[in-house]
Design an enzyme around this catalytic site. Structure first.
Site, mmCIF file in Angstrom:
data_model
loop_
_atom_site.group_PDB
_atom_site.id
_atom_site.type_symbol
_atom_site.label_atom_id
_atom_site.label_comp_id
_atom_site.label_asym_id
_atom_site.label_seq_id
_atom_site.Cartn_x
_atom_site.Cartn_y
_atom_site.Cartn_z
ATOM 1 N N TYR A 188 0.857 -1.236 -0.181
ATOM 2 C CA TYR A 188 -0.101 -0.112 0.190
ATOM 3 C C TYR A 188 0.937 1.357 -0.029
ATOM 4 O O TYR A 188 0.614 2.328 -0.673
ATOM 5 C CB TYR A 188 -1.088 0.036 1.156
ATOM 6 C CG TYR A 188 -2.157 -0.923 0.982
ATOM 7 C CD1 TYR A 188 -3.338 -0.210 0.192
ATOM 8 C CD2 TYR A 188 -2.300 -2.158 1.244
ATOM 9 C CE1 TYR A 188 -4.260 -0.803 -0.153
ATOM 10 C CE2 TYR A 188 -3.283 -2.728 0.819
ATOM 11 C CZ TYR A 188 -4.724 -2.358 0.179
ATOM 12 O OH TYR A 188 -5.513 -2.826 -0.057
ATOM 13 N N GLU A 245 -8.962 -6.684 4.485
ATOM 14 C CA GLU A 245 -8.542 -7.910 3.881
ATOM 15 C C GLU A 245 -8.099 -8.683 4.954
ATOM 16 O O GLU A 245 -7.948 -9.897 4.810
ATOM 17 C CB GLU A 245 -7.437 -7.280 2.884
ATOM 18 C CG GLU A 245 -8.063 -6.598 1.712
ATOM 19 C CD GLU A 245 -7.062 -5.553 0.990
ATOM 20 O OE1 GLU A 245 -5.722 -5.791 1.117
ATOM 21 O OE2 GLU A 245 -7.552 -4.820 0.109
#
Length: 394
Positions: A99, A141
């Site tokens: 990310y 997630e």
């Protein structure tokens, strides 16, 4: 979902940037992917190369950025999108460490493409907003990874499977049956979900990941997908689907990640279902029909389907078996070669029950047309309609 970490000034900056994103967003996201892949070519093992070449991947990211800007004070409105993308990320085995890489190159591309419009305040606001949204995805997630691994037969990562059988279903569509190489149990799945195959092409340095809808009911000793041989502009011959059709043999090994996806039917419910599909879009729908009837043989299901002709109608025998076996299952098939189309009259005939839930799957133009007729002509609530177009993730 909250934006409490953002100051009111940052919220104002982001909302004000929405028109700019609508105008220059695709240029930003295209530049973002170019620079990120140049610096981190290992990520090309994850992203769909065809979607990059065709521009669908940058376009999808641009639309998500724009939606975030418009809804920055009400990110709850993005929850359905977050869940869908989180399932895609888990299927691809995206990890938290990736990310910050995305965030860095996204802000860098904004600065370059917006030029003088990219003030320090705007870039700071988007940087903080990205961190908040990234944390939301990471948490979603993490939960999905845990649920996937902890269920009976579940796993994380890519598990070795073996091709158990291959069946030609129609002109252009072939079914592949996979069993786990270790012989251990398979997890159940929600009808409508997909699995992800990791494919290595000859003389290609990168792996390719592809999502394919499961086309059989859950509870079997195998996973089945039914794959259309694709051709696409800018990516001749659909490299992955053609490789599967031409080179995958019984006994071959292929790594697969666990079932994922939110385009699913609740097999514990008893309200009627209307399944509308075109072409290979029927693959999750046949799984839904079989799974729902396995759970509740009395459930009312109308399966509305269109293809070019009977030669192009994959899984026709299975549809006919359901039609013969269950009085409450009704197939409505239309072949476009004979100018026989799904029209308002047919849809009106299968929308008599207000409690019915509608699942649409096929090309974008098909699902858009069906949705418009259902909502505007037949007054079906948008909340009763689910739509899947096999779009790229972000």
């Amino acid at each position: 979902m909250t934006t409490t970490m953002l100051s009111s000034k940052h919220v104002t900056e982001i909302k004000a940037s929405a028109p700019v994103l609508a105008e220059k967003g695709e240029a930003i996201t295209t530049r973002f992917y170019e620079q990120m892949f140049e610096a981190h070519p290992e990520l090309l093992n994850i992203f769909n190369h065809r979607n990059q070449k065709q521009g669908t991947q940058p376009r999808a990211l641009m639309q998500t950025l724009y939606a975030a800007a418009v809804n920055i004070e009400n990110l709850e409105a993005l929850l359905p999108t977050v869940q869908k993308i989180a399932h895609k990320h888990v299927a691809l085995q995206i990890v938290p460490e990736q990310y910050p890489i995305v965030g860095h190159y996204l802000i860098k591309a904004m600065k370059e493409e917006l030029g003088d419009a990219a003030s320090d305040e705007l870039l700071e606001a988007w940087g903080q907003a990205y961190e908040i949204v990234a944390d939301i995805f990471i948490e979603a997630e993490k939960k999905l990874y845990q649920e996937t691994k902890n269920q009976r037969g579940g796993w994380n990562g890519f598990r070795p499977f073996v091709v158990d059988a291959i069946t030609k279903e129609s002109d252009g569509i072939t079914s592949f049956y996979f069993k786990p190489e270790d012989g251990n149990a398979l997890p159940t799945f929600s009808p409508g979900q997909y699995i992800t195959l990791r494919v290595l092409l000859p003389d290609d340095p990168y792996t390719h990941l592809r999502h394919y809808s499961l086309s059989d009911a859950p509870g079997k000793d195998h996973f089945r997908i039914s794959v259309k041989r694709e051709t696409a502009p800018g990516y001749p011959d659909g490299a992955i689907s053609n490789f599967l059709h031409d080179h995958l043999d019984v006994g071959d090994q292929i790594p697969i990640s666990a079932p994922a996806g939110v385009f699913t039917v609740d097999t514990n419910a008893d309200h009627p279902l209307v399944l509308l599909g075109a072409g290979v879009g029927q693959t999750p729908l046949i799984s839904m029909a079989k799974g729902a009837l396995d759970a509740n043989p009395d459930r009312k299901i109308d399966f509305v389907y269109t293809a070019k002709n009977e030669d192009n109608h994959a899984l026709l025998k299975e549809m006919n078996v359901l039609n013969d076996q269950y009085d409450n299952f009704q197939a409505h098939v239309r072949y476009t070669d004979t100018d026989d189309h799904i029209n308002r009259e047919l849809l009106q005939a299968v929308t008599k029950n207000d409690a019915a839930e509608f699942f649409l799957c096929g090309p974008g133009s098909f699902t858009a047309d069906m949705k418009e007729i259902l909502e505007n002509d037949l007054n079906i609530s948008e909340s009763n309609i689910q739509r899947e177009m096999f779009k790229p993730f972000v």
